[in-house]
Design a protein around this motif. Structure first.
Motif, PDB file in Angstrom:
ATOM      1  N   VAL A 198      -8.681  -1.766   2.919  1.00 47.77           N
ATOM      2  CA  VAL A 198      -7.567  -0.468   2.775  1.00 47.77           C
ATOM      3  C   VAL A 198      -7.711   0.053   4.356  1.00 47.77           C
ATOM      4  O   VAL A 198      -6.273   0.379   4.763  1.00 47.77           O
ATOM      5  N   LEU A 202       0.897  -1.287   0.079  1.00 51.73           N
ATOM      6  CA  LEU A 202       0.012  -0.078  -0.158  1.00 51.73           C
ATOM      7  C   LEU A 202       0.721   1.323   0.037  1.00 51.73           C
ATOM      8  O   LEU A 202       0.641   2.411  -0.846  1.00 51.73           O
ATOM      9  N   ASN A 244      -8.922   3.794  -1.921  1.00 50.25           N
ATOM     10  CA  ASN A 244      -9.493   2.712  -2.347  1.00 50.25           C
ATOM     11  C   ASN A 244      -9.730   2.512  -3.960  1.00 50.25           C
ATOM     12  O   ASN A 244      -9.392   1.699  -4.818  1.00 50.25           O
TER      13      ASN A 244
END
Length: 63
Positions: free
Chosen positions: A58, A15, A46
């Motif tokens: 997320v 991420l 997202n």
């Protein structure tokens, strides 16, 4: 200190790398640093960066 010193999960590392890529893409288009590093919400992350994940995942990874 390096990213591996933080005991992050592989999902968190992925991420962060994806968000950093988005930041670099924004900078390449001339957006100022302050605005380029701003992500308005988990929903934005997202939809624009991690559409393959659901929003709850997320959010969980952010925490």
């Amino acid at each position: 200190m390096e990213i591996n010193d933080y005991n992050l999960t592989n999902d968190a590392k992925f991420l962060i790398a994806s968000m950093y890529k988005e930041y670099l893409d924004r900078r390449m288009t001339g957006i100022e640093k302050r605005q380029a590093r701003s992500f308005d919400s988990v929903a934005e992350i997202n939809s624009k960066i991690m559409p393959q994940w659901n929003e709850a995942d997320v959010l969980d990874t952010c925490f």
